[in-house]
Design a protein around this motif. Structure first.
Motif, mmCIF file in Angstrom:
data_model
loop_
_atom_site.group_PDB
_atom_site.id
_atom_site.type_symbol
_atom_site.label_atom_id
_atom_site.label_comp_id
_atom_site.label_asym_id
_atom_site.label_seq_id
_atom_site.Cartn_x
_atom_site.Cartn_y
_atom_site.Cartn_z
ATOM 1 N N GLN A 128 -54.284 -62.870 102.067
ATOM 2 C CA GLN A 128 -55.150 -63.551 103.030
ATOM 3 C C GLN A 128 -54.868 -65.047 103.093
ATOM 4 O OE1 GLN A 128 -59.361 -63.546 101.798
ATOM 5 N NE2 GLN A 128 -58.667 -62.615 99.909
ATOM 6 N N GLY A 129 -54.175 -65.586 102.091
ATOM 7 C CA GLY A 129 -53.784 -66.993 102.103
ATOM 8 C C GLY A 129 -52.445 -67.220 102.773
ATOM 9 N N GLY A 130 -51.808 -66.165 103.274
ATOM 10 C CA GLY A 130 -50.553 -66.300 104.004
ATOM 11 C C GLY A 130 -49.327 -66.497 103.143
ATOM 12 N N VAL A 131 -49.233 -65.773 102.047
ATOM 13 C CA VAL A 131 -48.073 -65.921 101.174
ATOM 14 C C VAL A 131 -46.892 -65.098 101.675
ATOM 15 C CG1 VAL A 131 -49.559 -66.250 99.168
ATOM 16 C CG2 VAL A 131 -48.606 -64.010 99.614
ATOM 17 N N SER A 132 -45.712 -65.459 101.206
ATOM 18 C CA SER A 132 -44.495 -64.691 101.477
ATOM 19 C C SER A 132 -44.055 -64.040 100.182
ATOM 20 C CB SER A 132 -43.380 -65.602 101.969
ATOM 21 O OG SER A 132 -43.756 -66.290 103.118
ATOM 22 N N TYR A 133 -43.719 -62.780 100.250
ATOM 23 C CA TYR A 133 -43.186 -62.046 99.098
ATOM 24 C C TYR A 133 -41.687 -61.895 99.308
ATOM 25 C CZ TYR A 133 -42.083 -58.090 96.081
ATOM 26 O OH TYR A 133 -41.512 -57.267 95.141
ATOM 27 N N VAL A 134 -40.896 -62.300 98.312
ATOM 28 C CA VAL A 134 -39.441 -62.226 98.407
ATOM 29 C C VAL A 134 -38.908 -61.468 97.201
ATOM 30 C CG1 VAL A 134 -37.297 -63.552 98.537
ATOM 31 C CG2 VAL A 134 -39.383 -64.453 99.575
ATOM 32 N N GLU A 135 -38.177 -60.391 97.471
ATOM 33 C CA GLU A 135 -37.547 -59.624 96.401
ATOM 34 C C GLU A 135 -36.054 -59.927 96.440
ATOM 35 O OE1 GLU A 135 -37.492 -54.992 95.560
ATOM 36 O OE2 GLU A 135 -39.534 -55.798 95.681
ATOM 37 N N LEU A 136 -35.553 -60.494 95.356
ATOM 38 C CA LEU A 136 -34.152 -60.915 95.291
ATOM 39 C C LEU A 136 -33.271 -59.828 94.701
ATOM 40 C CD1 LEU A 136 -34.759 -64.435 93.786
ATOM 41 C CD2 LEU A 136 -34.214 -63.912 96.158
ATOM 42 N N ASP A 137 -32.100 -59.680 95.272
ATOM 43 C CA ASP A 137 -31.092 -58.802 94.706
ATOM 44 C C ASP A 137 -30.223 -59.670 93.813
ATOM 45 O OD1 ASP A 137 -29.091 -57.059 94.058
ATOM 46 O OD2 ASP A 137 -28.613 -56.516 96.122
ATOM 47 N N PRO A 138 -30.271 -59.459 92.508
ATOM 48 C CA PRO A 138 -29.574 -60.359 91.595
ATOM 49 C C PRO A 138 -28.048 -60.210 91.582
ATOM 50 C CG PRO A 138 -30.579 -58.593 90.375
ATOM 51 C CD PRO A 138 -31.008 -58.435 91.815
ATOM 52 N N SER A 139 -27.508 -59.254 92.316
ATOM 53 C CA SER A 139 -26.049 -59.142 92.323
ATOM 54 C C SER A 139 -25.480 -60.434 92.899
ATOM 55 C CB SER A 139 -25.597 -57.926 93.138
ATOM 56 O OG SER A 139 -26.015 -58.051 94.466
ATOM 57 N N GLY A 140 -24.539 -61.001 92.183
ATOM 58 C CA GLY A 140 -23.974 -62.277 92.597
ATOM 59 C C GLY A 140 -24.671 -63.460 91.955
ATOM 60 N N LEU A 141 -25.867 -63.257 91.455
ATOM 61 C CA LEU A 141 -26.552 -64.312 90.707
ATOM 62 C C LEU A 141 -26.464 -63.972 89.231
ATOM 63 C CD1 LEU A 141 -29.931 -64.719 92.629
ATOM 64 C CD2 LEU A 141 -27.990 -66.269 92.676
ATOM 65 N N ARG A 142 -26.427 -64.975 88.404
ATOM 66 C CA ARG A 142 -26.509 -64.707 86.969
ATOM 67 C C ARG A 142 -27.951 -64.295 86.685
ATOM 68 N NH1 ARG A 142 -22.562 -66.877 83.400
ATOM 69 N NH2 ARG A 142 -20.943 -67.855 84.626
ATOM 70 N N VAL A 143 -28.114 -63.185 86.048
ATOM 71 C CA VAL A 143 -29.464 -62.718 85.727
ATOM 72 C C VAL A 143 -29.998 -63.584 84.592
ATOM 73 C CG1 VAL A 143 -30.830 -60.786 84.900
ATOM 74 C CG2 VAL A 143 -28.912 -60.387 86.435
ATOM 75 N N PHE A 144 -31.212 -64.066 84.760
ATOM 76 C CA PHE A 144 -31.802 -64.902 83.722
ATOM 77 C C PHE A 144 -32.977 -64.170 83.122
ATOM 78 C CE2 PHE A 144 -34.743 -66.317 86.977
ATOM 79 C CZ PHE A 144 -33.939 -66.295 88.104
ATOM 80 N N LEU A 145 -32.921 -64.038 81.826
ATOM 81 C CA LEU A 145 -33.955 -63.302 81.108
ATOM 82 C C LEU A 145 -34.897 -64.237 80.360
ATOM 83 C CD1 LEU A 145 -31.722 -60.462 79.677
ATOM 84 C CD2 LEU A 145 -33.193 -60.366 81.672
ATOM 85 N N LEU A 146 -34.462 -65.468 80.150
ATOM 86 C CA LEU A 146 -35.276 -66.412 79.400
ATOM 87 C C LEU A 146 -35.682 -67.560 80.311
ATOM 88 C CD1 LEU A 146 -33.098 -66.605 76.189
ATOM 89 C CD2 LEU A 146 -35.165 -65.277 76.525
ATOM 90 N N LEU A 147 -36.880 -68.033 80.141
ATOM 91 C CA LEU A 147 -37.341 -69.173 80.913
ATOM 92 C C LEU A 147 -36.578 -70.419 80.495
ATOM 93 C CD1 LEU A 147 -41.165 -68.550 80.753
ATOM 94 C CD2 LEU A 147 -39.612 -68.035 82.619
ATOM 95 N N GLY A 148 -36.452 -71.346 81.401
ATOM 96 C CA GLY A 148 -35.839 -72.615 81.057
ATOM 97 C C GLY A 148 -34.372 -72.712 81.415
ATOM 98 N N ILE A 149 -33.824 -71.756 82.110
ATOM 99 C CA ILE A 149 -32.431 -71.835 82.518
ATOM 100 C C ILE A 149 -32.425 -72.378 83.939
ATOM 101 C CG2 ILE A 149 -30.274 -70.571 82.820
ATOM 102 C CD1 ILE A 149 -31.329 -68.543 80.805
ATOM 103 N N SER A 150 -32.352 -73.710 84.058
ATOM 104 C CA SER A 150 -32.607 -74.359 85.344
ATOM 105 C C SER A 150 -31.556 -74.058 86.402
ATOM 106 C CB SER A 150 -32.749 -75.866 85.155
ATOM 107 O OG SER A 150 -31.581 -76.401 84.603
ATOM 108 N N LYS A 151 -30.278 -73.857 86.042
ATOM 109 C CA LYS A 151 -29.274 -73.550 87.061
ATOM 110 C C LYS A 151 -29.577 -72.207 87.710
ATOM 111 C CE LYS A 151 -25.434 -76.243 85.307
ATOM 112 N NZ LYS A 151 -24.076 -76.235 84.777
#
Length: 166
Positions: A128-151
């Motif tokens: 109701q606040g007008g949010v957008s939901y985005v589901e990313l396909d991680p293929s091609g991106l480095r998968v990050f499992l830990l917080l704090g990996i800024s790149k």
């Protein structure tokens, strides 16, 4: 997780969450479910009984948490109603309609820790606040499992159509 619980300064023009959700331990894929159940019902309680807090750093689980924070988080993630039982007690009544105008809620399709099901549930509360939901396909991106990996976070934000801002 707390978008509906805050009044935002008018200078804040957008909010991006990545991997924030209202998850129940049964939302996890079968491959990860034993890990989640062990964390909520064995590792966390035993660690707190031994040390008086959740020693996340020593257990390689992230930040150390006070026992009360762990128990509240556990209660939320082991009940289908998530934090609804705490509204009016430990939590104020949320206002999901009055939020920042530009909110994007992103998740990686293969996230086992905060799976898309949990993130979609959170997004539905904010709809109701007008949010957008985005589901990313991680293929091609480095998968990050830990917080704090800024790149990796910057790449994910670009994939969500955002410039790097925090």
């Amino acid at each position: 997780m707390t978008v509906g619980f805050h009044d935002y300064d008018p200078r804040i023009s957008r909010v991006l969450t990545f991997g924030s959700g209202m998850g129940h331990h049964s939302d996890h894929p079968r491959s990860y479910r034993p890990t989640a159940i062990a964390f909520w019902f064995i590792v966390g309680p035993v660690a707190i009984a031994l040390s008086g807090y959740l020693p996340g750093k020593r257990l390689l689980l992230g930040a150390d948490l006070p026992a009360g924070v762990y128990w509240q988080w556990r209660r939320w993630c082991t009940h289908k109603s998530f934090f609804n039982g705490d509204i009016g007690k430990a939590l104020p009544q949320p206002s999901y309609a009055k939020t920042v105008e530009n909110v994007k809620i992103c998740v990686a399709k293969d996230d086992v820790v905060v799976p898309p099901t949990a993130v979609r549930r959170y997004a539905s509360f904010l709809a109701q606040g007008g949010v957008s939901y985005v589901e990313l396909d991680p293929s091609g991106l480095r998968v990050f499992l830990l917080l704090g990996i800024s790149k990796a976070l910057a790449k994910a934000m670009k994939a969500c159509g955002q410039t790097f801002w925090i």
